[in-house]
Write a protein that holds these residues in place. Structure first.
Motif, PDB file in Angstrom:
ATOM      1  N   GLY A  11       1.156  -1.187  -0.049  1.00 34.48           N
ATOM      2  CA  GLY A  11      -0.333  -0.178  -0.217  1.00 34.48           C
ATOM      3  C   GLY A  11       1.227   1.067   0.021  1.00 34.48           C
ATOM      4  O   GLY A  11       0.518   1.941  -0.779  1.00 34.48           O
ATOM      5  N   LEU A  12       1.720   1.171   0.871  1.00 35.90           N
ATOM      6  CA  LEU A  12       2.764   2.329   1.024  1.00 35.90           C
ATOM      7  C   LEU A  12       3.161   2.430  -0.349  1.00 35.90           C
ATOM      8  O   LEU A  12       3.657   3.856  -0.668  1.00 35.90           O
ATOM      9  CB  LEU A  12       4.064   2.350   2.087  1.00 35.90           C
ATOM     10  N   LEU A  13       3.725   1.419  -1.468  1.00 33.32           N
ATOM     11  CA  LEU A  13       4.373   1.236  -2.477  1.00 33.32           C
ATOM     12  C   LEU A  13       3.785   1.970  -3.622  1.00 33.32           C
ATOM     13  O   LEU A  13       3.937   2.917  -4.519  1.00 33.32           O
ATOM     14  CB  LEU A  13       4.995   0.029  -2.974  1.00 33.32           C
ATOM     15  N   GLY A  14       2.310   1.785  -3.211  1.00 33.26           N
ATOM     16  CA  GLY A  14       1.234   2.015  -3.902  1.00 33.26           C
ATOM     17  C   GLY A  14       0.937   4.103  -4.490  1.00 33.26           C
ATOM     18  O   GLY A  14       0.952   4.355  -5.201  1.00 33.26           O
ATOM     19  N   LEU A  15       0.735   3.794  -3.151  1.00 34.20           N
ATOM     20  CA  LEU A  15       0.725   5.740  -2.521  1.00 34.20           C
ATOM     21  C   LEU A  15       1.966   6.349  -3.131  1.00 34.20           C
ATOM     22  O   LEU A  15       1.850   7.308  -3.636  1.00 34.20           O
ATOM     23  CB  LEU A  15       0.297   5.726  -1.299  1.00 34.20           C
ATOM     24  N   SER A  16       3.164   5.673  -2.804  1.00 32.20           N
ATOM     25  CA  SER A  16       4.051   6.610  -3.408  1.00 32.20           C
ATOM     26  C   SER A  16       4.437   6.378  -4.687  1.00 32.20           C
ATOM     27  O   SER A  16       4.577   7.836  -5.234  1.00 32.20           O
ATOM     28  CB  SER A  16       4.995   5.016  -2.773  1.00 32.20           C
ATOM     29  N   ILE A  17       4.145   5.616  -5.480  1.00 36.58           N
ATOM     30  CA  ILE A  17       4.315   5.868  -6.772  1.00 36.58           C
ATOM     31  C   ILE A  17       2.885   7.015  -7.483  1.00 36.58           C
ATOM     32  O   ILE A  17       3.315   8.148  -8.411  1.00 36.58           O
ATOM     33  CB  ILE A  17       3.275   4.757  -7.639  1.00 36.58           C
ATOM     34  N   ALA A  18       1.842   6.864  -6.472  1.00 38.88           N
ATOM     35  CA  ALA A  18       0.771   8.199  -7.029  1.00 38.88           C
ATOM     36  C   ALA A  18       0.796   9.439  -6.524  1.00 38.88           C
ATOM     37  O   ALA A  18       0.773  10.297  -7.412  1.00 38.88           O
ATOM     38  CB  ALA A  18      -0.334   7.238  -6.749  1.00 38.88           C
TER      39      ALA A  18
ATOM     40  N   LEU B  54       3.887  10.075  -7.012  1.00 43.09           N
ATOM     41  CA  LEU B  54       4.862  11.010  -7.314  1.00 43.09           C
ATOM     42  C   LEU B  54       4.857  11.039  -9.118  1.00 43.09           C
ATOM     43  O   LEU B  54       5.239  12.738  -9.508  1.00 43.09           O
ATOM     44  CB  LEU B  54       6.172   9.297  -7.582  1.00 43.09           C
ATOM     45  N   ALA B  55       3.653  10.350  -9.546  1.00 42.35           N
ATOM     46  CA  ALA B  55       3.326  11.036 -10.710  1.00 42.35           C
ATOM     47  C   ALA B  55       2.590  12.653 -10.778  1.00 42.35           C
ATOM     48  O   ALA B  55       2.192  12.924 -11.619  1.00 42.35           O
ATOM     49  CB  ALA B  55       2.276  10.252 -11.111  1.00 42.35           C
ATOM     50  N   ALA B  56       1.621  12.489  -9.566  1.00 38.44           N
ATOM     51  CA  ALA B  56       1.497  13.724  -9.089  1.00 38.44           C
ATOM     52  C   ALA B  56       1.929  14.707  -9.442  1.00 38.44           C
ATOM     53  O   ALA B  56       1.952  15.767 -10.107  1.00 38.44           O
ATOM     54  CB  ALA B  56       0.267  13.573  -8.297  1.00 38.44           C
ATOM     55  N   LEU B  57       3.042  13.842  -8.827  1.00 40.57           N
ATOM     56  CA  LEU B  57       3.889  15.385  -8.567  1.00 40.57           C
ATOM     57  C   LEU B  57       4.948  15.236 -10.136  1.00 40.57           C
ATOM     58  O   LEU B  57       5.162  16.921 -10.037  1.00 40.57           O
ATOM     59  CB  LEU B  57       5.259  15.304  -7.333  1.00 40.57           C
ATOM     60  N   LYS B  58       4.915  14.743 -10.825  1.00 38.04           N
ATOM     61  CA  LYS B  58       5.360  14.256 -12.175  1.00 38.04           C
ATOM     62  C   LYS B  58       4.423  15.693 -13.034  1.00 38.04           C
ATOM     63  O   LYS B  58       4.636  15.870 -13.417  1.00 38.04           O
ATOM     64  CB  LYS B  58       5.552  13.826 -12.651  1.00 38.04           C
ATOM     65  N   GLY B  59       3.521  15.495 -12.517  1.00 40.45           N
ATOM     66  CA  GLY B  59       1.949  15.639 -13.830  1.00 40.45           C
ATOM     67  C   GLY B  59       2.116  17.620 -12.994  1.00 40.45           C
ATOM     68  O   GLY B  59       1.797  18.297 -13.742  1.00 40.45           O
ATOM     69  N   TRP B  60       2.062  17.695 -11.738  1.00 42.29           N
ATOM     70  CA  TRP B  60       1.962  18.919 -11.608  1.00 42.29           C
ATOM     71  C   TRP B  60       3.333  19.870 -12.232  1.00 42.29           C
ATOM     72  O   TRP B  60       3.134  21.260 -12.473  1.00 42.29           O
ATOM     73  CB  TRP B  60       2.152  19.109 -10.318  1.00 42.29           C
ATOM     74  N   GLN B  61       4.596  19.593 -12.235  1.00 41.70           N
ATOM     75  CA  GLN B  61       5.607  20.088 -12.585  1.00 41.70           C
ATOM     76  C   GLN B  61       5.477  20.111 -14.054  1.00 41.70           C
ATOM     77  O   GLN B  61       6.289  21.581 -15.001  1.00 41.70           O
ATOM     78  CB  GLN B  61       6.569  19.159 -12.366  1.00 41.70           C
ATOM     79  N   GLY B  62       4.915  18.805 -14.568  1.00 42.14           N
ATOM     80  CA  GLY B  62       4.549  19.953 -16.252  1.00 42.14           C
ATOM     81  C   GLY B  62       3.649  20.434 -17.092  1.00 42.14           C
ATOM     82  O   GLY B  62       3.836  20.985 -17.581  1.00 42.14           O
ATOM     83  N   TRP B  63       2.303  20.768 -15.855  1.00 44.84           N
ATOM     84  CA  TRP B  63       1.455  21.499 -15.480  1.00 44.84           C
ATOM     85  C   TRP B  63       2.191  22.934 -15.635  1.00 44.84           C
ATOM     86  O   TRP B  63       1.830  23.826 -16.000  1.00 44.84           O
ATOM     87  CB  TRP B  63       0.394  21.415 -14.223  1.00 44.84           C
TER      88      TRP B  63
END
Length: 77
Positions: A14-21, A23-32
């Motif tokens: 669960g922690l690994l899944g949350l971490s991946i989510a 990181l993906a959200a942060l990458k999207g935020w940086q792209g935006w």
């Protein structure tokens, strides 16, 4: 497996899944943010437009408004 090991394994996954989510959200935020920076940089350069371009853009906006008003009144184009 015993009960405590099962709980640790589930929590780890669960922690690994949350971490991946996250990181993906942060990458999207940086792209935006990068996109908005490019839009702001582009709008500063486009201030030196020609008068012909301004007239074409104004005509285009008037046409869009006319279409939206006809849609709002229920008239098909």
């Amino acid at each position: 497996m015993s009960e405590p090991l099962t709980m640790i394994a589930v929590a780890s996954v669960g922690l690994l899944g949350l971490s991946i989510a996250v990181l993906a959200a942060l990458k999207g935020w940086q792209g935006w943010l990068d996109l908005k920076r490019m839009e702001l940089a582009g709008s500063q350069r486009s201030e030196a437009r020609s008068p012909a371009f301004e007239r074409i853009e104004m005509a285009d906006l008037k046409e869009r408004i006319r279409k939206l008003e006809s849609i709002a009144s229920g008239v098909d184009l």
